[in-house]
Design a protein around this motif. Structure first.
Motif, mmCIF file in Angstrom:
data_model
loop_
_atom_site.group_PDB
_atom_site.id
_atom_site.type_symbol
_atom_site.label_atom_id
_atom_site.label_comp_id
_atom_site.label_asym_id
_atom_site.label_seq_id
_atom_site.Cartn_x
_atom_site.Cartn_y
_atom_site.Cartn_z
ATOM 1 N N LEU A 7 1.002 -1.013 0.081
ATOM 2 C CA LEU A 7 0.047 -0.145 -0.016
ATOM 3 C C LEU A 7 0.929 1.169 -0.103
ATOM 4 N N SER A 8 1.889 1.222 0.840
ATOM 5 C CA SER A 8 3.154 2.491 0.834
ATOM 6 C C SER A 8 3.445 2.427 -0.407
ATOM 7 N N ALA A 9 3.847 1.564 -1.192
ATOM 8 C CA ALA A 9 4.441 1.516 -2.549
ATOM 9 C C ALA A 9 3.602 2.374 -3.513
ATOM 10 N N ILE A 10 2.123 1.788 -3.382
ATOM 11 C CA ILE A 10 1.271 2.264 -4.308
ATOM 12 C C ILE A 10 0.936 3.762 -4.158
ATOM 13 N N LEU A 11 1.083 4.164 -2.733
ATOM 14 C CA LEU A 11 0.825 5.751 -2.505
ATOM 15 C C LEU A 11 1.892 6.612 -2.924
ATOM 16 N N ALA A 12 3.271 6.090 -2.887
ATOM 17 C CA ALA A 12 4.337 6.701 -3.169
ATOM 18 C C ALA A 12 4.333 6.761 -4.589
ATOM 19 N N GLY A 13 3.872 5.798 -5.568
ATOM 20 C CA GLY A 13 3.806 5.680 -6.987
ATOM 21 C C GLY A 13 2.578 6.775 -7.382
ATOM 22 N N THR A 14 1.752 6.746 -6.718
ATOM 23 C CA THR A 14 0.717 7.763 -7.107
ATOM 24 C C THR A 14 1.041 9.330 -6.824
ATOM 25 N N LEU A 15 1.810 9.492 -5.864
ATOM 26 C CA LEU A 15 2.270 10.696 -5.510
ATOM 27 C C LEU A 15 3.162 11.112 -6.553
ATOM 28 N N LEU A 16 4.101 10.368 -7.340
ATOM 29 C CA LEU A 16 5.101 10.390 -8.188
ATOM 30 C C LEU A 16 4.175 11.017 -9.522
ATOM 31 N N ALA A 17 3.147 9.934 -9.611
ATOM 32 C CA ALA A 17 2.536 10.377 -10.982
ATOM 33 C C ALA A 17 1.718 11.716 -11.026
ATOM 34 N N THR A 18 1.173 12.067 -9.745
ATOM 35 C CA THR A 18 0.447 13.212 -9.796
ATOM 36 C C THR A 18 1.344 14.629 -9.528
ATOM 37 N N GLN A 19 2.555 14.479 -9.329
ATOM 38 C CA GLN A 19 3.320 15.820 -9.109
ATOM 39 C C GLN A 19 4.362 15.860 -10.234
ATOM 40 N N TYR A 58 10.180 6.031 -0.320
ATOM 41 C CA TYR A 58 10.172 6.614 -1.522
ATOM 42 C C TYR A 58 12.118 6.762 -1.679
ATOM 43 N N MET A 59 12.674 7.079 -0.593
ATOM 44 C CA MET A 59 14.295 7.053 -0.646
ATOM 45 C C MET A 59 14.596 5.687 -1.137
ATOM 46 N N ARG A 60 14.407 4.628 -0.424
ATOM 47 C CA ARG A 60 14.745 3.420 -0.775
ATOM 48 C C ARG A 60 14.628 2.947 -2.069
ATOM 49 N N GLU A 61 13.290 3.260 -2.612
ATOM 50 C CA GLU A 61 13.240 2.740 -3.858
ATOM 51 C C GLU A 61 13.896 3.577 -4.940
ATOM 52 N N ASN A 62 14.275 4.738 -4.713
ATOM 53 C CA ASN A 62 15.032 5.460 -5.656
ATOM 54 C C ASN A 62 16.476 5.695 -5.328
ATOM 55 N N GLY A 63 16.882 4.733 -4.298
ATOM 56 C CA GLY A 63 18.317 4.707 -4.116
ATOM 57 C C GLY A 63 18.925 5.998 -3.519
ATOM 58 N N ILE A 64 18.188 6.659 -2.898
ATOM 59 C CA ILE A 64 18.521 7.908 -2.107
ATOM 60 C C ILE A 64 19.117 7.634 -0.878
ATOM 61 N N LYS A 65 20.476 7.842 -0.794
ATOM 62 C CA LYS A 65 21.024 7.643 0.860
ATOM 63 C C LYS A 65 21.381 8.922 1.287
#
Length: 116
Positions: A7-19, A58-65
């Motif tokens: 669910l968190s991954a879906i929310l993060a993906g939706t946020l990316l798509a809307t912004q 979001y940071m983990r999925e995008n490799g942001i450390k």
């Protein structure tokens, strides 16, 4: 727990798509900024916890450390923005919080978090 992560991954993906296509660093800043302002305004602990989880995901999925010092600097900058100068009034702080929470990004972000 897997369902919650999904669910968190879906929310993060939706946020990316809307912004649209902002830089990752700027998006992280706005996610943290929105979370901190919402925590001052609403004191909605479950929403705040969910927001921090989404930011981390979001940071983990995008490799942001980011190390602790970098995250501390971001949160300190946001805190300074919210609190204002040392002679700022509480009303001034409330005005700044309202401006952040009512920004386009923050409204969309918080609405997505509240839906789930």
């Amino acid at each position: 727990m897997k369902g919650r992560t999904f669910l968190s991954a879906i929310l993060a993906g939706t946020l990316l798509a809307t912004q649209g296509c902002e830089r990752h660093e700027e998006r992280i800043f706005h996610m943290i900024r929105c979370t901190m302002a919402a925590s001052v305004e609403k004191q909605n602990d479950p929403l705040i916890v969910k927001s921090w989880e989404i930011t981390g995901l979001y940071m983990r999925e995008n490799g942001i450390k980011k190390n602790i010092a970098e995250l501390t600097k971001i949160t300190a900058n946001v805190r300074d923005e919210i609190m204002g100068s040392s002679d700022s009034s509480w009303d001034g702080r409330d005005t700044r919080v309202n401006e952040i929470v009512n920004s386009e990004f923050c409204r969309a972000y918080l609405n997505l978090l509240q839906q789930k």
